[in-house]
Design a protein around this motif. Structure first.
Motif, PDB file in Angstrom:
ATOM      1  N   TYR A   1       0.880  -1.236   0.121  1.00  0.00           N
ATOM      2  CA  TYR A   1      -0.172  -0.145  -0.042  1.00  0.00           C
ATOM      3  C   TYR A   1       0.749   1.117   0.178  1.00  0.00           C
ATOM      4  O   TYR A   1       1.822   1.325   0.831  1.00  0.00           O
ATOM      5  CB  TYR A   1      -0.935   0.037   1.253  1.00  0.00           C
ATOM      6  CG  TYR A   1      -1.646   1.175   1.514  1.00  0.00           C
ATOM      7  CD1 TYR A   1      -2.322   1.681   0.436  1.00  0.00           C
ATOM      8  CD2 TYR A   1      -1.813   1.969   2.583  1.00  0.00           C
ATOM      9  CE1 TYR A   1      -3.041   3.107   0.444  1.00  0.00           C
ATOM     10  CE2 TYR A   1      -2.378   3.164   2.665  1.00  0.00           C
ATOM     11  CZ  TYR A   1      -3.194   3.629   1.711  1.00  0.00           C
ATOM     12  OH  TYR A   1      -3.901   4.565   1.834  1.00  0.00           O
TER      13      TYR A   1
ATOM     14  N   LEU B   1     -11.660   0.209  -1.162  1.00  0.00           N
ATOM     15  CA  LEU B   1     -11.915  -1.058  -1.252  1.00  0.00           C
ATOM     16  C   LEU B   1     -12.638  -1.978  -0.161  1.00  0.00           C
ATOM     17  O   LEU B   1     -12.748  -1.236   0.915  1.00  0.00           O
ATOM     18  CB  LEU B   1     -10.694  -1.751  -1.909  1.00  0.00           C
ATOM     19  CG  LEU B   1      -9.559  -1.844  -0.858  1.00  0.00           C
ATOM     20  CD1 LEU B   1      -9.669  -3.228   0.175  1.00  0.00           C
ATOM     21  CD2 LEU B   1      -8.085  -1.693  -1.474  1.00  0.00           C
TER      22      LEU B   1
ATOM     23  N   THR C   1     -11.080   0.031   8.038  1.00  0.00           N
ATOM     24  CA  THR C   1     -11.888   0.624   7.125  1.00  0.00           C
ATOM     25  C   THR C   1     -12.446  -0.077   5.892  1.00  0.00           C
ATOM     26  O   THR C   1     -13.261   0.227   5.408  1.00  0.00           O
ATOM     27  CB  THR C   1     -10.804   1.683   6.492  1.00  0.00           C
ATOM     28  OG1 THR C   1     -10.328   2.116   7.634  1.00  0.00           O
ATOM     29  CG2 THR C   1     -11.547   2.676   5.646  1.00  0.00           C
TER      30      THR C   1
ATOM     31  N   VAL D   1     -13.530   5.185   8.958  1.00  0.00           N
ATOM     32  CA  VAL D   1     -11.861   4.938   9.052  1.00  0.00           C
ATOM     33  C   VAL D   1     -11.618   4.418  10.483  1.00  0.00           C
ATOM     34  O   VAL D   1     -11.711   5.141  11.464  1.00  0.00           O
ATOM     35  CB  VAL D   1     -11.131   6.317   8.477  1.00  0.00           C
ATOM     36  CG1 VAL D   1      -9.680   5.999   8.395  1.00  0.00           C
ATOM     37  CG2 VAL D   1     -11.528   6.776   7.086  1.00  0.00           C
ATOM     38  N   ILE D   2     -10.744   3.446  10.276  1.00  0.00           N
ATOM     39  CA  ILE D   2     -10.628   2.528  11.608  1.00  0.00           C
ATOM     40  C   ILE D   2      -9.579   1.415  11.298  1.00  0.00           C
ATOM     41  O   ILE D   2      -9.463   0.874  10.258  1.00  0.00           O
ATOM     42  CB  ILE D   2     -11.992   2.156  12.537  1.00  0.00           C
ATOM     43  CG1 ILE D   2     -11.388   1.830  13.752  1.00  0.00           C
ATOM     44  CG2 ILE D   2     -12.406   1.029  11.521  1.00  0.00           C
ATOM     45  CD1 ILE D   2     -12.738   1.591  14.439  1.00  0.00           C
TER      46      ILE D   2
ATOM     47  N   THR E   1      -5.338  -6.954   5.329  1.00  0.00           N
ATOM     48  CA  THR E   1      -6.489  -6.147   5.109  1.00  0.00           C
ATOM     49  C   THR E   1      -7.267  -6.782   3.722  1.00  0.00           C
ATOM     50  O   THR E   1      -8.512  -6.970   3.932  1.00  0.00           O
ATOM     51  CB  THR E   1      -6.089  -4.698   4.471  1.00  0.00           C
ATOM     52  OG1 THR E   1      -5.680  -4.197   5.827  1.00  0.00           O
ATOM     53  CG2 THR E   1      -7.338  -3.864   4.196  1.00  0.00           C
TER      54      THR E   1
ATOM     55  N   SER F   1      -6.650  -2.424   7.930  1.00  0.00           N
ATOM     56  CA  SER F   1      -7.319  -1.237   7.686  1.00  0.00           C
ATOM     57  C   SER F   1      -8.918  -1.682   8.009  1.00  0.00           C
ATOM     58  O   SER F   1      -9.514  -2.645   6.937  1.00  0.00           O
ATOM     59  CB  SER F   1      -7.033  -0.800   6.253  1.00  0.00           C
ATOM     60  OG  SER F   1      -7.862   0.358   5.896  1.00  0.00           O
TER      61      SER F   1
ATOM     62  N   ASP G   1       0.200  -7.501   6.791  1.00  0.00           N
ATOM     63  CA  ASP G   1      -1.222  -6.565   6.487  1.00  0.00           C
ATOM     64  C   ASP G   1      -2.180  -7.578   5.820  1.00  0.00           C
ATOM     65  O   ASP G   1      -2.047  -8.018   4.819  1.00  0.00           O
ATOM     66  CB  ASP G   1      -0.961  -5.318   5.693  1.00  0.00           C
ATOM     67  CG  ASP G   1      -2.095  -4.349   5.369  1.00  0.00           C
ATOM     68  OD1 ASP G   1      -3.033  -4.852   5.355  1.00  0.00           O
ATOM     69  OD2 ASP G   1      -1.767  -3.280   5.309  1.00  0.00           O
TER      70      ASP G   1
HETATM   71  C1  PLP Z   1      -3.659  -2.836   2.343  1.00  0.00           C
HETATM   72  C2  PLP Z   1      -3.889  -1.431   3.068  1.00  0.00           C
HETATM   73  N1  PLP Z   1      -3.471  -1.235   4.259  1.00  0.00           N
HETATM   74  C3  PLP Z   1      -3.542  -0.293   5.120  1.00  0.00           C
HETATM   75  C4  PLP Z   1      -4.522   0.775   4.687  1.00  0.00           C
HETATM   76  C5  PLP Z   1      -4.460   2.132   5.290  1.00  0.00           C
HETATM   77  O1  PLP Z   1      -5.718   2.032   5.908  1.00  0.00           O
HETATM   78  P1  PLP Z   1      -6.451   3.343   6.442  1.00  0.00           P
HETATM   79  O2  PLP Z   1      -7.002   4.035   5.177  1.00  0.00           O
HETATM   80  O3  PLP Z   1      -7.651   2.870   7.193  1.00  0.00           O
HETATM   81  O4  PLP Z   1      -5.599   4.034   7.263  1.00  0.00           O
HETATM   82  C6  PLP Z   1      -5.152   0.622   3.292  1.00  0.00           C
HETATM   83  C7  PLP Z   1      -5.970   1.688   2.525  1.00  0.00           C
HETATM   84  O5  PLP Z   1      -6.059   1.802   1.633  1.00  0.00           O
HETATM   85  C8  PLP Z   1      -4.834  -0.619   2.565  1.00  0.00           C
HETATM   86  O6  PLP Z   1      -5.317  -0.767   1.442  1.00  0.00           O
END
Ligand code: PLP
Length: 377
Positions: A105, A330, A200, A210-211, A178, A198, A176
């Motif tokens: 990211y 996303l 979020t 957003v969290i 996410t 994320s 990560d």
């Molecule tokens: C893979 C990944 N990690 C971290 C983040 C950052 O998260 P946040 O936008 O909640 O701070 C994102 C945001 O797009 C992301 O796609």
């Protein structure tokens, strides 16, 4: 009698609720408070001021901790980046080396480079799918940072092999998670030291909050992460925590639907004449397919396409969709898409004609009709 552990879909619905009892609420209330009545001599875990703790976080932290198989609650933060900042600060000493995917990211990369400037850390960027290349950089590193699948290129890392090599070299590992979500992959079970989210994105799932969160089984590391949150103050708002947990209650259904649709769209896109290349680990020809099958229970709901005609053609596809949202981020219920290189900060090895698509929970035929029209015009 030993009880059978609950399936993740059940944990998502039932964990993290207030205790049962007549008149008790079934949902975690939103505690709008900065102060609580204090004990005469508060102990280390006692919450007496809103930056130290808020009961509104508890349900979310419990559910996420369980989903990741941590057996202790997650630590929620004000954003995914706040969680990433806490993990990087905890595990990367000044002057230390972090090995990072070249296609992570973009703000994660930017944060590591910021630390390089301000704290003299070294940042080594690697193709995270090339295990030998990653292992070659681990000697002397303090931290290996993993995204799998990566944002935005969807490369799949060999998690067990990388964790083993990193630990043998004395490095800690953060993943990560996410993109995959803990329903599809649980990095802690592969030996990763901490997972960041994320929240979020898929976990909250409705593009309205957003969290973020860090999850770890390592008690000492968890205490360091908690202390970081309290000291630096990147705490989640009570309303945000409530919304995130409410979103998580339906995560299993959303992930099931969106993954199925993503795989179907990937198959169709691979045959579309306007598409040069499709990236989705579900495709048998995708470089990450076998690895994803081995370490994930699904293939995720993000896919990538390169369209014929370069950046201009890709921009036109994005603009021509009427159902898909032309938007960043996303993991929401609504499908969205974006050409990543329109962002100046995106890594230059991401092709200019590459569109990242986040598949939501709409009817897959409606999604295809809209996409096909945008591609074909
Ligand atoms: C893979 C990944 N990690 C971290 C983040 C950052 O998260 P946040 O936008 O909640 O701070 C994102 C945001 O797009 C992301 O796609």
């Amino acid at each position: 009698m030993t009880q059978k552990p609950l399936a993740a879909a059940t944990t998502l619905v039932h964990a993290g609720r207030p205790p049962r009892g007549p008149g008790m609420p079934v949902n975690t209330p939103v505690h709008l408070q900065s102060i609580q009545y204090s004990a005469d001599s508060p102990g280390p875990g006692d919450s007496f001021y809103g930056r130290y703790g808020n009961p509104s976080w508890d349900g979310l932290e419990e559910v996420l901790g369980r989903l990741e198989g941590a057996e202790v609650p997650a630590v929620a933060f004000s954003s995914g980046m706040a969680a990433i900042s806490a993990a990087l600060t905890a595990l990367l000493p000044p002057g230390g080396t972090v090995v990072l995917p070249r296609h992570a990211y973009l703000s994660t990369i930017a944060m590591a480079l910021d630390l390089a400037q301000k704290q003299g850390v070294s940042v080594v960027q690697v193709d995270i799918a090339d295990t030998a290349a990653v292992v070659a950089e681990l000697d002397g590193a303090a931290l290996l940072w993993i995204e799998s699948p990566t944002n935005p290129m969807l490369e799949v890392a060999d998690l067990p092999a990388l964790v083993q090599a990193a630990h043998a070299a004395g490095a800690k590992v953060v993943a990560d998670n996410t993109f995959a979500t803990p329903l599809v992959m649980q990095p802690l079970t592969h030996g990763v030291d901490a997972v960041v989210h994320s929240v979020t994105k898929y976990l909250a799932g409705h593009s309205d909050v957003v969290i973020g969160a860090v999850v770890t089984r390592d008690d000492q590391l968890r205490q360091t992460i908690l202390a970081h949150r309290t000291l630096y103050g990147a705490i989640p708002g009570p309303m945000e925590a409530y919304l995130a947990l409410r979103g998580m209650r339906t995560l299993a259904l959303r992930v099931e639907r969106s993954q199925e649709s993503a795989a179907e769209l990937a198959r169709r896109l691979a045959e579309h004449p306007a598409v040069r290349e499709v990236r989705h680990p579900s495709l048998p020809g995708d470089p990450g397919h076998e690895r994803a099958r081995a370490q994930m229970s699904g293939f995720g709901s993000i896919l990538g396409i390169r369209v014929r005609g370069g950046a201009e053609a890709a921009d036109a596809v994005v603009q021509r969709t009427s159902l898909w949202l032309p938007a960043t981020s996303l993991g929401g219920v609504e499908s969205s898409l974006e050409r990543r290189r329109r962002l100046g900060a995106e890594t230059t090895t991401v092709p200019v004609d590459y569109i990242r698509l986040s598949v939501g929970i709409e009817d897959v035929e409606d999604l295809w009709t809209d996409l096909e029209a945008a591609l074909g015009a």
